[in-house]
Motif scaffolding. Structure first.
Motif, short mmCIF file in Angstrom:
data_model
loop_
_atom_site.label_atom_id
_atom_site.label_comp_id
_atom_site.label_asym_id
_atom_site.label_seq_id
_atom_site.Cartn_x
_atom_site.Cartn_y
_atom_site.Cartn_z
N GLN A 109 -1.71 17.69 30.37
CA GLN A 109 -0.50 17.24 29.69
C GLN A 109 0.18 16.09 30.44
OE1 GLN A 109 1.88 20.81 29.24
NE2 GLN A 109 0.61 21.58 27.57
N ILE A 110 -0.63 15.15 30.93
CA ILE A 110 -0.11 14.01 31.66
C ILE A 110 0.04 12.83 30.70
CG2 ILE A 110 -0.45 12.41 33.57
CD1 ILE A 110 -0.04 15.33 34.42
N SER A 111 1.26 12.35 30.56
CA SER A 111 1.54 11.19 29.71
C SER A 111 2.48 10.25 30.45
CB SER A 111 2.18 11.62 28.39
OG SER A 111 1.29 12.41 27.63
N CYS A 112 2.21 8.96 30.38
CA CYS A 112 3.10 7.96 30.96
C CYS A 112 2.70 6.58 30.44
CB CYS A 112 3.05 7.98 32.49
SG CYS A 112 1.46 7.53 33.22
N GLU A 113 3.58 5.61 30.67
CA GLU A 113 3.30 4.23 30.31
C GLU A 113 3.65 3.34 31.50
OE1 GLU A 113 5.56 3.21 26.86
OE2 GLU A 113 4.24 4.33 25.48
N VAL A 114 2.91 2.24 31.62
CA VAL A 114 3.19 1.25 32.65
C VAL A 114 3.29 -0.11 31.98
CG1 VAL A 114 2.36 0.14 34.76
CG2 VAL A 114 1.97 2.59 34.41
N GLN A 115 4.37 -0.81 32.28
CA GLN A 115 4.62 -2.10 31.65
C GLN A 115 3.99 -3.23 32.47
OE1 GLN A 115 6.11 -2.04 28.73
NE2 GLN A 115 6.70 0.12 28.83
N VAL A 116 3.83 -4.38 31.84
CA VAL A 116 3.34 -5.57 32.52
C VAL A 116 4.29 -5.90 33.68
CG1 VAL A 116 2.91 -8.05 32.30
CG2 VAL A 116 2.24 -6.49 30.45
N GLY A 117 3.73 -6.07 34.88
CA GLY A 117 4.53 -6.46 36.03
C GLY A 117 5.31 -5.35 36.68
N GLU A 118 5.16 -4.11 36.24
CA GLU A 118 5.95 -3.01 36.76
C GLU A 118 5.28 -2.38 37.98
OE1 GLU A 118 8.30 0.93 35.04
OE2 GLU A 118 6.44 0.28 34.06
N PHE A 119 6.09 -1.88 38.92
CA PHE A 119 5.62 -1.17 40.10
C PHE A 119 6.00 0.30 39.94
CE2 PHE A 119 6.51 -0.64 44.97
CZ PHE A 119 5.52 0.31 45.05
N VAL A 120 4.98 1.15 39.79
CA VAL A 120 5.18 2.58 39.61
C VAL A 120 4.55 3.32 40.78
CG1 VAL A 120 4.68 4.59 38.15
CG2 VAL A 120 5.22 2.39 37.10
N ALA A 121 5.32 4.18 41.42
CA ALA A 121 4.79 5.02 42.50
C ALA A 121 4.50 6.41 41.97
CB ALA A 121 5.80 5.09 43.65
N ILE A 122 3.35 6.96 42.33
CA ILE A 122 2.96 8.31 41.95
C ILE A 122 3.03 9.18 43.20
CG2 ILE A 122 1.18 9.78 40.94
CD1 ILE A 122 2.15 7.69 38.99
N VAL A 123 3.85 10.23 43.15
CA VAL A 123 3.99 11.15 44.27
C VAL A 123 3.62 12.55 43.81
CG1 VAL A 123 5.80 9.73 45.31
CG2 VAL A 123 6.44 11.63 43.81
N GLY A 124 3.47 13.46 44.77
CA GLY A 124 3.13 14.84 44.43
C GLY A 124 2.54 15.54 45.64
N ASN A 125 2.45 16.85 45.55
CA ASN A 125 1.92 17.64 46.67
C ASN A 125 0.45 17.30 46.92
OD1 ASN A 125 4.40 18.94 46.86
ND2 ASN A 125 3.77 20.65 45.57
N SER A 126 0.00 17.52 48.14
CA SER A 126 -1.41 17.34 48.47
C SER A 126 -2.26 18.28 47.61
CB SER A 126 -1.65 17.65 49.95
OG SER A 126 -0.97 16.74 50.77
N GLY A 127 -3.37 17.75 47.10
CA GLY A 127 -4.29 18.56 46.31
C GLY A 127 -3.96 18.64 44.84
N VAL A 128 -2.89 17.97 44.40
CA VAL A 128 -2.51 18.06 42.99
C VAL A 128 -3.35 17.15 42.10
CG1 VAL A 128 -0.74 16.26 42.88
CG2 VAL A 128 -0.46 18.34 41.51
N GLY A 129 -4.09 16.21 42.71
CA GLY A 129 -4.99 15.36 41.93
C GLY A 129 -4.52 13.93 41.77
#
Length: 238
Positions: A36-56
């Motif tokens: 159930q992972i949904s997201c969007e990234v725009q042109v020129g955008e900086f998105v950081a992905i964080v989360g616990n170790s082992g979450v994928g």
């Protein structure tokens, strides 16, 4: 941090992820990495992905690059569904549109710095006079001017990460994926590498998706998304 005014974020998403699920195993023995992972990234955008170790997080990044498969959902690049492409077509897509910065650098030890950086241009058939000029331009931009003929084993860890960044950006990709690019570096060098990475992506209008455990790196992003096994949520501003 807002997008650079010279590279405004487009209203049209560059990348769309819709209800993505990744599982290992067969039938009843399947193990879910995330769903159930949904997201969007725009042109020129900086998105950081964080989360616990082992979450994928790294697995998620590999799915965005078409390097890994998934069992449900879609990854769309400007409307192109990567799941409909075979391995050859995905490789061609990556060459044209994607840069990838790995935590372990993945430079080729038998090639010098300039040759490592030039690899994407070679694969695209663009290693002509203009391509050679582009390699020198990027070498200078990442602070490696004059080191093009050195072999990787003659460089420090921070310099090797700069080579990896230059290689990922030399062909001016629309999308850059970075997997813990400062994870193997000391804090001072890590900050320098983040400064460089952010400057280069802003200057080129490249969208950046960064997987990181570093709060300092994440707080520089336009948005921070937290990945869990059951979804993805926007983090409060840092």
């Amino acid at each position: 941090m807002a997008a650079n005014a010279s590279n405004p974020i487009s209203s049209q998403p560059l990348l769309q992820v819709q209800d993505l699920a990744k599982r290992y195993g067969q039938a009843q023995a399947q193990s879910t990495v995330f769903e159930q992972i949904s997201c969007e990234v725009q042109v020129g955008e900086f998105v950081a992905i964080v989360g616990n170790s082992g979450v994928g997080k790294s697995t998620f990044l590999n799915c965005l690059a078409g390097l890994d498969s998934w069992q449900q959902g879609q990854v769309l690049h400007q409307g192109t569904d990567l799941s409909t492409l075979d391995e050859t077509a995905r490789a061609i897509w990556r060459r044209a549109h994607l840069g990838f910065v790995f935590q372990a650098f993945h430079v080729l030890p038998h090639l010098d710095v300039a040759q490592n950086i030039a690899l994407p241009l070679m694969l695209l058939g663009r290693m002509n006079t203009q391509g050679e000029q582009r390699v020198q331009q990027v070498l200078k931009a990442v602070g490696l001017d004059g080191l093009g003929q050195r072999l990787p084993q003659q460089l420090s860890g921070g310099q090797l990460q700069r080579v990896a960044i230059a290689r990922a950006l030399v062909h001016s990709p629309q999308l850059l994926l970075a997997d813990e690019p400062t994870g193997n570096l000391d804090p001072c060098t890590a900050q320098q590498v983040m400064d460089l990475l952010l400057q280069q992506t802003r200057d080129n209008g490249t969208a950046l998706i960064l997987v990181t455990h570093s709060a300092d790196a994440a707080k520089r992003a336009d948005r921070v998304l937290r990945l869990t096994a059951s979804g993805m949520q926007t983090e409060p501003a840092l």
